[in-house]
Design a protein around this motif. Structure first.
Motif, PDB file in Angstrom:
ATOM      1  N   PHE A 167       1.160   3.003 -11.191  1.00 13.55           N
ATOM      2  CA  PHE A 167       0.767   4.740 -11.126  1.00 13.55           C
ATOM      3  C   PHE A 167       1.571   5.335 -12.122  1.00 13.55           C
ATOM      4  O   PHE A 167       1.030   6.311 -13.085  1.00 13.55           O
ATOM      5  N   ALA A 168       2.683   4.878 -12.887  1.00 19.45           N
ATOM      6  CA  ALA A 168       4.121   5.735 -13.333  1.00 19.45           C
ATOM      7  C   ALA A 168       3.179   5.191 -14.887  1.00 19.45           C
ATOM      8  O   ALA A 168       2.704   6.477 -15.310  1.00 19.45           O
ATOM      9  N   ASP A 169       2.748   4.267 -15.227  1.00 21.98           N
ATOM     10  CA  ASP A 169       1.664   3.651 -16.539  1.00 21.98           C
ATOM     11  C   ASP A 169       0.876   4.417 -16.691  1.00 21.98           C
ATOM     12  O   ASP A 169       0.443   4.783 -17.609  1.00 21.98           O
TER      13      ASP A 169
ATOM     14  N   VAL B 231       6.662  -4.119  -5.039  1.00 22.90           N
ATOM     15  CA  VAL B 231       6.754  -2.932  -5.066  1.00 22.90           C
ATOM     16  C   VAL B 231       6.878  -1.932  -6.051  1.00 22.90           C
ATOM     17  O   VAL B 231       6.210  -0.904  -6.829  1.00 22.90           O
ATOM     18  N   LEU B 232       7.822  -2.964  -7.060  1.00 15.75           N
ATOM     19  CA  LEU B 232       8.451  -1.605  -8.329  1.00 15.75           C
ATOM     20  C   LEU B 232       7.232  -2.485  -9.588  1.00 15.75           C
ATOM     21  O   LEU B 232       6.828  -1.807  -9.936  1.00 15.75           O
ATOM     22  N   GLU B 233       6.452  -3.614  -9.196  1.00 16.65           N
ATOM     23  CA  GLU B 233       5.007  -3.392 -10.292  1.00 16.65           C
ATOM     24  C   GLU B 233       4.702  -2.517  -9.624  1.00 16.65           C
ATOM     25  O   GLU B 233       3.635  -1.415 -10.237  1.00 16.65           O
ATOM     26  N   ILE B 234       4.153  -2.396  -8.012  1.00 19.08           N
ATOM     27  CA  ILE B 234       3.230  -1.033  -8.264  1.00 19.08           C
ATOM     28  C   ILE B 234       3.482   0.094  -7.971  1.00 19.08           C
ATOM     29  O   ILE B 234       2.680   0.816  -9.310  1.00 19.08           O
ATOM     30  N   VAL B 235       4.714   0.601  -8.189  1.00 15.14           N
ATOM     31  CA  VAL B 235       5.365   1.667  -8.643  1.00 15.14           C
ATOM     32  C   VAL B 235       5.004   2.398 -10.072  1.00 15.14           C
ATOM     33  O   VAL B 235       5.039   2.829 -10.311  1.00 15.14           O
TER      34      VAL B 235
ATOM     35  N   ALA C 248      -3.728   7.278  -5.921  1.00 17.59           N
ATOM     36  CA  ALA C 248      -1.991   8.689  -6.385  1.00 17.59           C
ATOM     37  C   ALA C 248      -0.950   7.699  -5.188  1.00 17.59           C
ATOM     38  O   ALA C 248      -1.672   6.755  -4.720  1.00 17.59           O
ATOM     39  N   LEU C 249      -0.031   7.716  -5.333  1.00 20.86           N
ATOM     40  CA  LEU C 249       0.988   7.045  -4.850  1.00 20.86           C
ATOM     41  C   LEU C 249       2.016   7.903  -3.681  1.00 20.86           C
ATOM     42  O   LEU C 249       2.230   9.629  -4.464  1.00 20.86           O
TER      43      LEU C 249
END
Length: 193
Positions: free
Chosen positions: A108-110, A101-105, A83-84
């Protein structure tokens, strides 16, 4: 239930309560919480800010505590986390400029993993392009960003939270009981009295 590994994305002048309270609450119920900040390593400190609501047109800001990071940003493998969590404050405004940072977010969404974002935290969700077609609360001043990114802003009371699938959001730290409670439900964490 196995304890979940939760990644926190933070930076200098993250909101003090929005980092420390969920970090301590989630750790207290057995989850592993790793807090990272771009360009910082395990053992480095970040400064926090305390935002308060004192009757002005916007929140006031005061210097908070120092928080010692317990993981290194460079070592983050988002696939190893369940989880994030994205606290608010001023940090989301500038850490969203970091492509990693955007890749990490997006990971989690994908992967449809639980994501909790509070206050200005949805700025990261908007910048990562993961709010399109989603409903999200946020600090009201971030409502235009939620809408511009294709999301629907949900205006909940300051002590309320909103869950849309794997995403739980809230406007600010007064929502901790609702926000953390809804996040625990997404994590499958059951607390019995």
């Amino acid at each position: 239930m196995a304890a979940k590994r939760i990644l926190f994305l933070a930076g200098d002048y993250v909101e003090d309560y929005e980092l420390m309270v969920p970090f301590q609450a989630l750790a207290a119920v057995g989850h592993q919480c790793d807090v990272v900040a771009p360009e910082k390593a395990k053992g480095d400190q970040i400064r926090t800010a305390i935002h308060d609501f004192e009757g002005d047109q916007t929140y006031s800001e005061k210097r908070g505590h120092n928080f010692t990071l317990n993981a290194s940003f460079a070592d983050v493998d988002p696939a190893s986390y369940d989880a994030l969590l994205i606290p608010g404050g001023r940090a989301p405004e500038y850490i969203r400029l970091n492509p990693r940072v955007l890749e990490i977010v997006k990971h989690f969404a994908d992967a449809n993993k639980p994501i909790a974002a509070v206050c200005h935290g949805p700025q990261l969700l908007a910048a990562a392009g993961v709010l399109k077609g989603r409903k999200s609360s946020a600090y009201p001043a971030c409502a235009p960003e939620v809408r511009l990114s294709g999301g629907e802003f949900v205006d909940v009371p300051i002590d309320g939270a909103y869950t849309d699938g794997n995403l739980v959001t809230a406007p600010a730290w007064p929502a901790h009981p609702a926000w953390i409670g809804q996040f625990l439900a997404l994590l499958g964490t059951k607390i019995t009295l």
